[in-house]
Design a protein around this motif. Structure first.
Motif, mmCIF file in Angstrom:
data_model
loop_
_atom_site.group_PDB
_atom_site.id
_atom_site.type_symbol
_atom_site.label_atom_id
_atom_site.label_comp_id
_atom_site.label_asym_id
_atom_site.label_seq_id
_atom_site.Cartn_x
_atom_site.Cartn_y
_atom_site.Cartn_z
ATOM 1 N N ILE A 141 8.430 1.503 -12.341
ATOM 2 C CA ILE A 141 6.982 1.630 -12.531
ATOM 3 C C ILE A 141 6.633 3.043 -12.987
ATOM 4 O O ILE A 141 5.815 3.234 -13.898
ATOM 5 C CB ILE A 141 6.241 1.283 -11.223
ATOM 6 N N MET A 142 7.245 4.030 -12.378
ATOM 7 C CA MET A 142 6.985 5.423 -12.743
ATOM 8 C C MET A 142 7.416 5.707 -14.185
ATOM 9 O O MET A 142 6.699 6.379 -14.937
ATOM 10 C CB MET A 142 7.723 6.365 -11.792
ATOM 11 N N TRP A 143 8.587 5.176 -14.572
ATOM 12 C CA TRP A 143 9.048 5.369 -15.950
ATOM 13 C C TRP A 143 8.124 4.657 -16.936
ATOM 14 O O TRP A 143 7.889 5.158 -18.055
ATOM 15 C CB TRP A 143 10.484 4.872 -16.113
ATOM 16 N N ILE B 156 0.817 -1.208 0.000
ATOM 17 C CA ILE B 156 0.000 0.000 0.000
ATOM 18 C C ILE B 156 0.855 1.264 0.000
ATOM 19 O O ILE B 156 0.454 2.305 -0.544
ATOM 20 C CB ILE B 156 -0.950 -0.004 1.228
ATOM 21 N N GLU B 157 2.054 1.208 0.569
ATOM 22 C CA GLU B 157 2.905 2.408 0.617
ATOM 23 C C GLU B 157 3.371 2.803 -0.787
ATOM 24 O O GLU B 157 3.338 3.984 -1.154
ATOM 25 C CB GLU B 157 4.115 2.164 1.519
ATOM 26 N N THR B 158 3.797 1.812 -1.568
ATOM 27 C CA THR B 158 4.213 2.088 -2.945
ATOM 28 C C THR B 158 3.043 2.617 -3.768
ATOM 29 O O THR B 158 3.195 3.549 -4.567
ATOM 30 C CB THR B 158 4.770 0.811 -3.606
ATOM 31 N N TYR B 159 1.879 2.017 -3.558
ATOM 32 C CA TYR B 159 0.688 2.492 -4.266
ATOM 33 C C TYR B 159 0.364 3.934 -3.875
ATOM 34 O O TYR B 159 -0.030 4.747 -4.722
ATOM 35 C CB TYR B 159 -0.508 1.593 -3.956
ATOM 36 N N GLY B 160 0.561 4.263 -2.596
ATOM 37 C CA GLY B 160 0.321 5.633 -2.140
ATOM 38 C C GLY B 160 1.276 6.624 -2.789
ATOM 39 O O GLY B 160 0.876 7.723 -3.195
ATOM 40 N N THR B 161 2.545 6.230 -2.908
ATOM 41 C CA THR B 161 3.530 7.092 -3.570
ATOM 42 C C THR B 161 3.148 7.315 -5.028
ATOM 43 O O THR B 161 3.176 8.446 -5.529
ATOM 44 C CB THR B 161 4.931 6.452 -3.502
ATOM 45 N N TYR B 162 2.793 6.233 -5.693
ATOM 46 C CA TYR B 162 2.355 6.313 -7.086
ATOM 47 C C TYR B 162 1.146 7.234 -7.226
ATOM 48 O O TYR B 162 1.101 8.094 -8.120
ATOM 49 C CB TYR B 162 2.024 4.901 -7.590
ATOM 50 N N ILE C 212 7.809 11.185 -2.282
ATOM 51 C CA ILE C 212 7.604 11.691 -3.648
ATOM 52 C C ILE C 212 8.701 12.672 -4.072
ATOM 53 O O ILE C 212 8.834 12.982 -5.248
ATOM 54 C CB ILE C 212 6.227 12.369 -3.806
ATOM 55 N N GLY C 213 9.503 13.153 -3.117
ATOM 56 C CA GLY C 213 10.601 14.040 -3.463
ATOM 57 C C GLY C 213 11.645 13.365 -4.339
ATOM 58 O O GLY C 213 12.455 14.040 -4.980
ATOM 59 N N ASN C 214 11.629 12.041 -4.384
ATOM 60 C CA ASN C 214 12.590 11.295 -5.204
ATOM 61 C C ASN C 214 12.193 11.229 -6.674
ATOM 62 O O ASN C 214 12.954 10.684 -7.486
ATOM 63 C CB ASN C 214 12.734 9.863 -4.672
ATOM 64 N N TYR C 215 11.018 11.779 -7.003
ATOM 65 C CA TYR C 215 10.503 11.596 -8.362
ATOM 66 C C TYR C 215 10.182 12.935 -9.042
ATOM 67 O O TYR C 215 9.274 13.011 -9.853
ATOM 68 C CB TYR C 215 9.253 10.706 -8.324
ATOM 69 N N THR C 216 10.960 13.966 -8.717
ATOM 70 C CA THR C 216 10.712 15.275 -9.327
ATOM 71 C C THR C 216 10.914 15.242 -10.837
ATOM 72 O O THR C 216 10.178 15.882 -11.589
ATOM 73 C CB THR C 216 11.643 16.334 -8.718
#
Length: 292
Positions: A178-180, A34-40, A115-119
Motif C-alpha cells: 500500500i505504501m509503495w 484501524i491500526e494499519t490506517y493509523g500507520t499509513y 512506522i520505523g519499518n518504512y524509513t
C-alpha cells in the motif's frame, strides 16, 4: 476566467478531493483495520512535515514570482528552474538523513508504532512530494486555480483509490505494498504537473538569460520567512497526531486522524478563497504602488 469561475472550480475539486480522501480512509479501515490506517496516516504526516521543511518556503515564493511576472516568461522559467534544483538538493539531503536513521532509533521515539519499518518509503516520499509542491505552486501563481486544486487535492486520492481497488481485487494485501502504491501515485502526480508546466512555457522562444531571474541565493533569502510560517502551521496541525502515535500507538492515531478530517470541514470555505486570491493579491502587489 472570472474570479467566480476560479472559486467554483477550486471548490469542486476540493470537495471531490475531500470525498476521495474519506473514501481512502474507509477502504483502508474496512480492509486492513484501524491500526494499519493509523500507520499509513503517520507515514503521510511525516512525509508532509519533512516536505514542508525541504521546500524552504520556496513554494510560496514561486506563487508570488509567477503572479508578478506573468509577461516575463523567461524570468519565471529560470527562477522556477533554480527553485526546482534547490528543492531537489535539499529534499534529497533531508531524505538521506531520515533514511540513515536506524529503525531502532525511530522505534524508541514511536515506541508503540511500526512506522520505523518504512524509513525508505518516507525518504522517497519526501523528494517526490517536495517537487510536486513547487510545481503546484507555479500553476497557482499563473492563476490556474482549477489545475492547482485538481493537482493538490483530487488526483492523488483518485489514483490511490484505483490502486487500492486493484490491490484488493488481486488479493495482494500488505501495508508495505500500500505504501509503495502511494509513492507510485505521488510520482504520477509529479509527472502530470511537469507536463502541465511544460505547456506553460514556449521553450524555443525563451532566451538563456540566467541573470534575469531569481538566483538560488536570492530565492533562499526571500523564502525562509515563508518556511517558518508554513512549518509553524504544519507543526500546530500535526504535532498532536504524532504525539498520540508515539504514546498511544497506531490505532489511536488512526482514530484521531478520522476526527481531524471531519473537523477540517469547518475551514473549507476559507481554504477555497485562499487558493484563488493568494495569487491575485500577489499580482496586485507587484503592479500597484498604491497597494504597497
Amino acid at each position: 476566467e472570472s474570479i467566480y469561475a476560479k472559486l467554483s472550480w477550486s471548490a469542486i475539486f476540493k470537495i471531490i478531493g475531500m470525498l476521495l480522501s474519506y473514501a481512502v480512509s474507509i477502504l483502508l479501515i474496512k480492509n486492513y483495520g484501524i491500526e494499519t490506517y493509523g500507520t499509513y496516516s503517520l507515514v503521510i504526516v511525516i512525509i508532509s512535515l519533512l516536505s514542508t521543511v525541504s521546500v524552504l518556503g520556496i513554494d510560496s515564493s514561486i506563487v508570488r514570482i509567477a503572479a508578478q511576472n506573468l509577461k516575463e516568461e523567461y524570468f519565471v522559467f529560470y527562477s522556477y528552474k533554480n527553485a526546482i534544483y534547490m528543492v531537489f538538493i535539499v529534499s534529497s539531503f533531508i531524505a538521506l538523513i531520515y533514511f540513515s536513521i536506524s529503525n531502532s532509533e525511530i522505534e524508541s521515539l514511536f515506541q508503540k508504532s511500526s512506522i520505523g519499518n518504512y524509513t525508505h518509503i518516507v525518504a522517497i516520499g519526501i523528494v517526490l512530494s517536495s517537487l510536486t509542491l513547487v510545481n503546484a505552486s507555479l500553476l497557482r501563481g499563473y492563476h490556474m486555480a482549477a489545475r492547482y486544486s485538481l493537482l493538490r487535492y483530487a488526483i492523488l486520492p483518485l489514483l490511490f483509490i484505483v490502486s487500492l481497488l486493484l490491490i484488493f481485487a488481486l488479493q495482494m494485501g500488505g501495508i508495505t505494498l500500500i505504501m509503495w502504491a502511494y509513492l507510485l501515485c505521488i510520482f504520477i502526480v509529479l509527472v502530470i504537473s511537469h507536463h502541465w508546466i511544460k505547456s506553460l512555457f514556449l521553450f524555443k522562444s525563451i532566451k538563456n538569460n540566467n541573470k534575469c531571474c531569481y538566483s538560488v541565493k536570492k530565492l533562499f533569502f526571500i523564502s525562509i520567512p515563508m518556511l517558518f510560517t508554513g512549518l509553524s502551521a504544519m507543526i500546530i496541525s500535526w504535532t498532536d497526531m504524532l504525539m498520540i502515535g508515539s504514546i498511544m500507538g497506531d490505532s489511536s492515531a488512526g482514530i484521531y486522524n478520522m476526527y481531524i478530517k471531519i473537523s477540517l470541514l469547518i475551514g473549507f470555505p476559507i481554504m477555497i478563497v485562499n487558493t484563488v486570491f493568494y495569487s491575485i493579491f500577489s499580482k496586485a502587489y507587484g503592479d500597484s504602488d498604491e497597494l504597497k
